[in-house]
Structures are given as structure tokens and as C-alpha cells.
Design a protein around this motif. Structure first.
Motif, PDB file in Angstrom:
ATOM      1  N   LEU A   1       0.716  -1.122  -0.013  1.00 41.40           N
ATOM      2  CA  LEU A   1      -0.162   0.179   0.074  1.00 41.40           C
ATOM      3  C   LEU A   1       0.918   1.268   0.166  1.00 41.40           C
ATOM      4  O   LEU A   1       0.540   2.305  -0.673  1.00 41.40           O
ATOM      5  CB  LEU A   1      -1.001  -0.047   1.356  1.00 41.40           C
ATOM      6  N   ILE A   2       2.158   1.153   0.480  1.00 40.71           N
ATOM      7  CA  ILE A   2       2.947   2.283   0.680  1.00 40.71           C
ATOM      8  C   ILE A   2       3.276   2.663  -0.877  1.00 40.71           C
ATOM      9  O   ILE A   2       3.413   3.726  -1.303  1.00 40.71           O
ATOM     10  CB  ILE A   2       4.071   2.111   1.380  1.00 40.71           C
ATOM     11  N   ARG A   3       3.720   1.321  -1.374  1.00 35.08           N
ATOM     12  CA  ARG A   3       3.974   1.721  -2.911  1.00 35.08           C
ATOM     13  C   ARG A   3       3.028   2.392  -3.624  1.00 35.08           C
ATOM     14  O   ARG A   3       3.252   3.276  -4.413  1.00 35.08           O
ATOM     15  CB  ARG A   3       4.734   0.377  -3.496  1.00 35.08           C
ATOM     16  N   VAL A   4       1.563   1.871  -3.487  1.00 38.31           N
ATOM     17  CA  VAL A   4       0.583   2.166  -4.455  1.00 38.31           C
ATOM     18  C   VAL A   4       0.291   3.762  -4.001  1.00 38.31           C
ATOM     19  O   VAL A   4       0.277   4.382  -5.068  1.00 38.31           O
ATOM     20  CB  VAL A   4      -0.633   1.173  -4.103  1.00 38.31           C
ATOM     21  N   ASN A   5       0.293   4.310  -2.777  1.00 41.32           N
ATOM     22  CA  ASN A   5       0.083   5.487  -2.328  1.00 41.32           C
ATOM     23  C   ASN A   5       1.126   6.199  -3.108  1.00 41.32           C
ATOM     24  O   ASN A   5       0.609   7.419  -3.626  1.00 41.32           O
ATOM     25  CB  ASN A   5       0.094   5.642  -0.843  1.00 41.32           C
ATOM     26  N   HIS A   6       2.345   5.991  -3.024  1.00 42.94           N
ATOM     27  CA  HIS A   6       3.359   6.838  -3.615  1.00 42.94           C
ATOM     28  C   HIS A   6       2.962   7.037  -5.182  1.00 42.94           C
ATOM     29  O   HIS A   6       3.001   8.192  -5.687  1.00 42.94           O
ATOM     30  CB  HIS A   6       4.855   6.237  -3.362  1.00 42.94           C
ATOM     31  N   GLY A   7       2.736   5.899  -5.756  1.00 46.45           N
ATOM     32  CA  GLY A   7       2.398   5.941  -7.328  1.00 46.45           C
ATOM     33  C   GLY A   7       1.104   6.838  -7.578  1.00 46.45           C
ATOM     34  O   GLY A   7       1.086   7.717  -8.451  1.00 46.45           O
ATOM     35  N   LEU A   8       0.297   6.859  -6.551  1.00 47.16           N
ATOM     36  CA  LEU A   8      -0.891   7.818  -6.919  1.00 47.16           C
ATOM     37  C   LEU A   8      -0.567   9.091  -6.653  1.00 47.16           C
ATOM     38  O   LEU A   8      -0.720   9.930  -7.371  1.00 47.16           O
ATOM     39  CB  LEU A   8      -2.092   7.316  -5.891  1.00 47.16           C
ATOM     40  N   LEU A   9       0.262   9.294  -5.699  1.00 48.45           N
ATOM     41  CA  LEU A   9       0.677  10.883  -5.434  1.00 48.45           C
ATOM     42  C   LEU A   9       1.397  11.263  -6.505  1.00 48.45           C
ATOM     43  O   LEU A   9       1.521  12.406  -7.062  1.00 48.45           O
ATOM     44  CB  LEU A   9       1.455  10.863  -4.137  1.00 48.45           C
ATOM     45  N   VAL A  10       2.420  10.357  -7.415  1.00 50.01           N
ATOM     46  CA  VAL A  10       3.134  10.857  -8.411  1.00 50.01           C
ATOM     47  C   VAL A  10       2.103  11.300  -9.691  1.00 50.01           C
ATOM     48  O   VAL A  10       2.505  12.224 -10.226  1.00 50.01           O
ATOM     49  CB  VAL A  10       4.043   9.510  -9.072  1.00 50.01           C
ATOM     50  N   SER A  11       1.155  10.557  -9.801  1.00 52.53           N
ATOM     51  CA  SER A  11       0.025  10.701 -10.828  1.00 52.53           C
ATOM     52  C   SER A  11      -0.464  11.973 -10.661  1.00 52.53           C
ATOM     53  O   SER A  11      -0.865  12.972 -11.475  1.00 52.53           O
ATOM     54  CB  SER A  11      -0.827   9.785 -10.808  1.00 52.53           C
ATOM     55  N   LEU A  12      -0.577  12.692  -9.441  1.00 55.15           N
ATOM     56  CA  LEU A  12      -1.026  13.972  -9.007  1.00 55.15           C
ATOM     57  C   LEU A  12      -0.005  14.957  -9.451  1.00 55.15           C
ATOM     58  O   LEU A  12      -0.314  16.223  -9.025  1.00 55.15           O
ATOM     59  CB  LEU A  12      -1.374  13.994  -7.596  1.00 55.15           C
TER      60      LEU A  12
ATOM     61  N   GLY B   1       6.887  17.293  -3.364  1.00 50.75           N
ATOM     62  CA  GLY B   1       7.573  18.449  -4.482  1.00 50.75           C
ATOM     63  C   GLY B   1       8.855  18.758  -3.881  1.00 50.75           C
ATOM     64  O   GLY B   1       9.635  19.764  -4.057  1.00 50.75           O
ATOM     65  N   GLY B   2       9.409  17.827  -3.055  1.00 50.99           N
ATOM     66  CA  GLY B   2      10.608  17.960  -2.394  1.00 50.99           C
ATOM     67  C   GLY B   2      10.505  17.553  -1.159  1.00 50.99           C
ATOM     68  O   GLY B   2       9.744  16.629  -0.716  1.00 50.99           O
ATOM     69  N   GLY B   3      11.289  18.071   0.025  1.00 49.73           N
ATOM     70  CA  GLY B   3      10.935  17.763   1.402  1.00 49.73           C
ATOM     71  C   GLY B   3      11.467  16.217   1.668  1.00 49.73           C
ATOM     72  O   GLY B   3      12.578  15.815   1.274  1.00 49.73           O
ATOM     73  N   CYS B   4      10.488  15.735   2.319  1.00 55.23           N
ATOM     74  CA  CYS B   4      10.947  14.094   2.983  1.00 55.23           C
ATOM     75  C   CYS B   4      10.251  13.077   2.087  1.00 55.23           C
ATOM     76  O   CYS B   4       9.130  13.149   1.641  1.00 55.23           O
ATOM     77  CB  CYS B   4      10.672  14.084   4.518  1.00 55.23           C
TER      78      CYS B   4
END
Ligand SMILES: Nc1ncnc2c1ncn2[C@@H]1O[C@H](COP(=O)(O)OP(=O)(O)OP(=O)(O)O)[C@@H](O)[C@H]1O
Ligand SMILES: C[C@@](O)(CCO)CC(=O)[O-]
Ligand SMILES: [Mg+2]
Length: 422
Positions: A295-306, A335-338
Motif C-alpha cells: 500500500l505504501i508503494r501504491v500510495n506513492h504511485g498515486l501521488l506521483v500521478s497527481l 514536491g521535495g521535502g521528505c
């Protein structure tokens, strides 16, 4: 009347950005990274001073400047309306503050911090004068770990105490925390426009929460209990502001609502399923833990798509994939950060050290290992601190160069001598 307030930063595990669109999200406080505000009398003075050494900013408003606003009929009316509204900023009051008290700062980097300070001051303790507020934080600023929320919570708690809305001496009551949470939401609104409220809720209450903002602007959250998860926070040091990233997602949403809505909805579902996994992490052998990593991987992928990742964050993700140590997602507004890497079970210390040292030496990134959860907002009266420790603390607030170690030794709940009231 000298006292110090404190509040922790946070890590969003699931649901940044989607939280703004009323989807459920999961976050936890970071026990070792906190902000602190020292409130002291200004001897022989009637002005209000703010001192933000972390962003190299200090400012003093004279009593006359503030009185001009407080004593005008128009000002009085606006302040009284604003004092009754913890969901929205009063735009007319904002315009008045901009024109009168913030006009010199309007286009500066310091504007949002000053605006947050002043709006809270005018609403919560406008008749208090001759006071200085100094803010110090061990949180990286503009990095996704909730630095804006932790200073908003520190300032709201300090001003609610000064204004007489919080009088508790031995502990903060449920009602006190509710007030701090509501007013720190207003502080967050000054800094980034349309917060969901998740960051200030975690900075106020500590621990870990499943959070949801409702259509009417109210918020609902449930405290979560789960075991410590082995994780590394990596800090790209790439600056960004939450306000800009949240606005970018809003634009994308407005352009492609039929595409973006389901992505945000998927993030919300992911937060709910992630919550169930976190709450039963040690059951089913390794199954729940490996689903959590997926789920961590999927959540990151969705954030990339945004569009809220950054090549610097992708560098961290790709290194963790290459080394096979766990799953990485951005945390906070991106957008940077952590970023946050949840480690696979059985990863050896050497593998973690290789990951960290590559990030630190090749990319000059920072890394943190911190436990999640723990104390939310708190305060201590300076008169209750041993004189030697109080001197040490004043040093930390006045020395612009004080290191994280010095701040932790003087103030951090687990390493200092202070008995914080929470
Ligand atoms: N120690 C501090 N002193 C003064 N101002 C601060 C401090 N920490 C945060 N701020 C204010 O908060 C702003 C950063 O907030 P922003 O919401 O953009 O990032 P963040 O809160 O660190 O990350 P995120 O919102 O993604 O968790 C700064 O520009 C400043 O106005
Ligand atoms: C990006 C965001 O979802 C989290 C920032 O830490 C904004 C918010 O919820 O207020
Ligand atoms: Mg923020």
C-alpha cells in the motif's frame, strides 16, 4: 508569566492531498522532532515582539499600531466576528491586517509566518501587550513533517493561555485541546490556505490518528494503536511550500475532475485498508506487513500521478528499490521535502546504514530515524524549571545557531529535565 509551549511534527502514512478532499488519512506524531515557543514579558515595553530565529525573522509591533486596529469601530466588529469562527479566515480582517500591520512584509518569505502569528494574536489575546514570543524548532521547515502545524499549535496554545481561554495548571483538558486544535487550524489556514486539519490535529493530540474532514468543515478522528514500524525518513533538502503543491493539485482536479476524483478516492480506500492492517500488524504472520508495504508503494504511485513528487524524492525511492530494503513514499505535501521508507522485516543494520550513507554522501540528503506517536501539545512554566536549566533554555532561544542536540538536551521531553504538562 513566562512559559514555554511545545508541539510535535508528524508523518503522514497514508492520504496526503486526498485528506484535503475529505478522504480518510492516517498520520502519527514524530516523538523526537518538535517546535517550542517561549513567552516572556518585555520589561518596560508595551509592544508585541515575535522572534523566529529559524527563518531569520523578528518583528515588533508597537502598542499604538495595534491599538489603532483594536479601537476602530470597523476593526472591533471584524475581530469579534473572527473570534467566533474557527473554520474560516475573516477576509475583511485579513485585508485590514495586510494594509495596516503586515504591509511591509507582504511579498517576503516571512509573510505567512507573521500573518499566522498576528491573526492568532488579534483573535486570541489582543489586549495582552509587552510580550515577546520566540519560536524554535528541530523540525526541518517546509519539508513535509508538519513544521507549520507544530508552530501553529505552539502559538495557539500560548495565546489561548495568555488570553485566559486556557487556565488549566496541571494538565490540558479535552476542551483545552479542542480549542488548541481549532485555532491551530486557523493558523494553518494562514500559512497554506486550505488545510485538511490533519497536521494540526496530530500536533495537538499526538499519537496516531485516522482522520477525516467532513463536508461541513468539521473533523472526525480516531486514535490508532499499532506497534512501532521500522522506518527511515529521508530529507532531500529541496525547498517547497505546501500552499503551492495543494494549489497545483486543485488545478489538476479542476481540469480533470473525472480522473482526479477516483485517484483521491483510491487514496482514501487505501488509508482505510491501511488502518486495518496497522491495527492487526502482528497477525497473519508476514501477510499484513507485506500488504502494508504494497500500500505504501501504491500510495506513492498515486501521488506521483497527481504531480507532487520530485526527481529528488524519486532518487530515494529508486535507491530503496535497488537495495531492496523496503517501500518508499513521499510524506507530507511532496514536491521535495521528505520521504518515508518502511523497512522490510529482517533488513540488517548494515543495509540501512548503506542506504543512509549513500543518501547523505552522494546527494547531501539528511536522514532521521524516529519513533512514531507520543505526546502532543504541552507547556511548562519557566518558574517550575530549575534555574540552571532555565538559563540553558534561554540560551537555546536567543542563540540563532543552537544545534538540534542543544535544543533536545534543553527541551525534548525524553532527554531534558523538564516535566511537561500535557
Ligand atoms: N520554526 C519556524 N519558525 C518560523 N516559521 C516556521 C517555522 N516552521 C514552520 N514555519 C512556517 O511554516 C512554513 C512551512 O510550512 P509548510 O506547510 O509549507 O511546510 P511543512 O509544514 O514543513 O510541511 P507539510 O505541510 O508538508 O507537513 C514556513 O515557510 C514558515 O512560514
Ligand atoms: C498536503 C496535505 O494533505 C498534507 C500536508 O502535510 C495538506 C493538508 O492535509 O492540509
Ligand atoms: Mg505544513
Amino acid at each position: 508569566m513566562s512559559f514555554i509551549t511545545s508541539a510535535p511534527g508528524k508523518v503522514i502514512i497514508f492520504g496526503e492531498h486526498s485528506a484535503v478532499y475529505n478522504e480518510p488519512a492516517v498520520a502519527a506524531s514524530v516523538s523526537s522532532l518538535r517546535a517550542y515557543t517561549l513567552v516572556e514579558r518585555l520589561p518596560g515595553k508595551s509592544s508585541i515582539a515575535l522572534n523566529f530565529p529559524d527563518i531569520d525573522f523578528s518583528h515588533e509591533w508597537s502598542h499604538q499600531e495595534i491599538d489603532k486596529l483594536l479601537n476602530s469601530e470597523h476593526g472591533k466588529k471584524l475581530i469579534s466576528v473572527a473570534q467566533g469562527d474557527t473554520k474560516n479566515l475573516n477576509q475583511e480582517l485579513v485585508d485590514l491586517l495586510d494594509a495596516d500591520l503586515l504591509s511591509n512584509l507582504k511579498d517576503s518569505f516571512h509573510y505567512h509566518a507573521a500573518f499566522c502569528f498576528l491573526y492568532l494574536y488579534i483573535c486570541l489575546c489582543p489586549s495582552v501587550t509587552g510580550v515577546a514570543f520566540s519560536v524554535k524548532s528541530t523540525l526541518p521547515i517546509g519539508a513535509g513533517l508538519g513544521s507549520s502545524a507544530s508552530i501553529s499549535v505552539c502559538l495557539a496554545l500560548a495565546m489561548l493561555k495568555l488570553g485566559g481561554s486556557i487556565t488549566s495548571a496541571d494538565c490540558l483538558t479535552e476542551n483545552d485541546k479542542k480549542l488548541v486544535n481549532s485555532w491551530s487550524f486557523i493558523g494553518e489556514t494562514c500559512i497554506h490556505g486550505t488545510p485538511s486539519g490533519i497536521d494540526n490535529a496530530v500536533a495537538t493530540y499526538g499519537n496516531a490518528v485516522l482522520f477525516k474532514r467532513e463536508e461541513d468543515g468539521s473533523t472526525d478522528f480516531k486514535f490508532l494503536e499499532f506497534p512501532q514500524i521500522p522506518m527511515i525518513l529521508s530529507y532531500t533538502k529541496i525547498p517547497r511550500t505546501t500552499k503551492v503543491l495543494v494549489n497545483n493539485v486543485r488545478e489538476l482536479f479542476n481540469t480533470f475532475p473525472d480522473i482526479v476524483k477516483p485517484i483521491l478516492g483510491a487514496m482514501g480506500n487505501l488509508a482505510l485498508i491501511g488502518t486495518a492492517l496497522l491495527e492487526h500488524l502482528s497477525e497473519n504472520g508476514e501477510e499484513n506487513y507485506s500488504k502494508l508495504l504494497q500500500l505504501i508503494r501504491v500510495n506513492h504511485g498515486l501521488l506521483v500521478s497527481l504531480g507532487v513528487s520530485h526527481p529528488g524524492l524519486e532518487t530515494i525511492k529508486s535507491l530503496s528499490d535497488t537495495l531492496g530494503i523496503g517501500e518508499t513514499k513521499l510524506t507530507g505535501a511532496g514536491g521535495g521535502g521528505c520521504s518515508l521508507t518502511i523497512l522490510k522485516h529482517g533488513i540488517q543494520r548494515k543495509e540501512i546504514d548503506d542506504f543512509k550513507s549513500t543518501l547523505e554522501t552522494q546527494y547531501c540528503y539528511g536522514t532521521y530515524e524516529t519513533d512514531l506517536g507520543g505526546m502532543g501539545c504541552s507547556f511548562v512554566n519557566v518558574s517550575d524549571i530549575a534555574p540552571n536549566d532555565a538559563d540553558l533554555i534561554r540560551n537555546v532561544f536567543t542563540n540563532t545557531e543552537s544545534s538540534r542536540e542543544e535544543i533536545d538536551n534543553a527541551l525534548l521531553p525524553s532527554t531534558s529535565n523538564i516535566t511537561w504538562i500535557c
